[in-house]
Design an enzyme around this catalytic site. Structure first.
Site, PDB file in Angstrom:
ATOM      1  N   GLY A   1     -34.565  31.110   6.137  1.00 13.34           N
ATOM      2  CA  GLY A   1     -35.696  31.864   6.646  1.00 13.34           C
ATOM      3  C   GLY A   1     -36.726  30.900   7.217  1.00 13.34           C
ATOM      4  CB  CYS A   2     -38.933  30.975  10.190  1.00  9.27           C
ATOM      5  SG  CYS A   2     -39.549  32.672  10.095  1.00  9.27           S
TER       6      CYS A   2
END
Length: 342
Positions: free
Chosen positions: A148-149
């Protein structure tokens, strides 16, 4: 040697970012692009900023001949990815940009994503794609799960500190601001210009954000005991970028020295001089991470501030970095673009 790649879900932001990066990659050639709702359309119609490129038209996934594909980037929505990937050839190298294979524990996946995993055999096979910390596994892997960013940003700030034991593991607060492209390209009322601009708000507060599953998994693995951080993301009226301010209990100079040593040989991670602050404007459109450390007026406390581009280093750039390793290409290839400023 040129490797042939396909991008599944090329009509979304991360798909377009992959095209942008691969366009100047000397060893990759895009042979297929999928976009279910936009099948039959040229990429120039979907993303006019890519009209100068000679690209295949968008097609449905079942129309792609995977026998001529060396590696597929899967930029599909969560839950869709696992259904698609389990039907792909088992010898095909895959970098998945969704959340479907990030969590190793099926129970954790069900907790954070609300449904049982539909491809448990593949979940066991998947390698977590935080490149700087899983290089050997990624190089040998067939299926790599991009992070996930938000999870990537927090981990770059904290992993070396947890491993070195220089902070209190029970007092970690991650206050994160993210650009709106992280929410994807689908139409959503709360993302309309009139709803979002000139405002700034928290979301998924109180320990409900799904990226906490990655923090729990990775930080607890490093520490050898459960680690649960406080994490609140905020949506800002900007297209790109993540800035995380991480509050820790530890000596600021030691925190800075630990991070500087850990990342001294990393091409894409820059630890700024002590006291300097990073900004999203300084990493925009690039695969770089900037990390700053600031002391607090209270002794024994520090702030670690990390900035990256959610679409590049937080997603598509990370995916390309991993693909390079999987295909035996120099890791930095196609990723040395300077940030776009102003």
């Amino acid at each position: 040697m040129t490797h042939s790649v396909a991008i599944l879900g090329a009509s979304g932001y991360t798909g377009a970012e992959l095209v942008r990066l691969i366009a100047t990659h000397p060893e990759l050639r895009i042979v297929a692009l999928s976009g279910e709702r936009k099948a039959g359309m040229p990429m120039a119609s979907v993303f006019p900023h890519l009209r100068h490129l000679d690209l295949p038209d968008l097609v449905k996934i079942e129309e792609i001949d995977f026998s001529v594909v060396d590696l597929a980037f899967c930029a599909l929505p969560h839950a869709t990815s696992q259904a698609v990937i389990k039907e792909l050839p088992r010898d095909l190298k895959i970098v998945d940009l969704s959340a479907d294979f990030r969590l190793r524990d099926p129970a954790a996946y069900e907790k954070w994503y609300g449904k049982p995993h539909a491809a448990l055999d593949l979940q066991k096979e998947a390698v977590y794609g935080l490149t700087e910390f899983y290089r050997d596994e990624i190089r040998a892997g067939r299926l790599v799960a991009g992070t996930g960013c938000n999870a990537a940003t927090g981990q770059y700030a904290l992993r070396p500190l947890i491993e070195a034991g220089v902070i209190d593991l029970d007092e970690i607060v991650i206050d994160l601001k993210a650009g709106v492209s992280g929410a994807g390209r689908s139409l959503k009322e709360n993302l309309l210009h009139a709803e979002l601009s000139e405002g700034f708000h928290a979301y998924s507060a109180g320990g409900t954000h799904r990226h906490l599953g990655e923090f729990d998994q990775e930080f607890s693995k490093i520490a050898g005991r459960p680690v649960e951080v406080q994490f609140t993301p905020h949506l800002i009226p900007a297209n790109r970028g993540i800035l995380a301010t991480v509050y820790v209990r530890g000596e600021a100079e030691v925190v800075h020295a630990t991070l500087a040593k850990a990342y001294a040989d990393e091409t894409f991670i820059e630890v700024l001089p002590f006291g300097d602050h990073p900004s999203t404007r300084h990493i925009r459109g690039s695969n770089f991470v900037h990390i700053g450390v600031v002391g607090d007026r209270k002794p024994g406390r520090a702030m670690v501030i990390a900035a990256l581009d959610n679409l590049t280093k937080g997603s598509s750039g990370q995916a390309l970095q991993n693909a390079n390793l999987m295909l035996g290409i120099a890791e930095e290839t196609g990723l040395m673009l300077a940030p776009c400023f102003p």
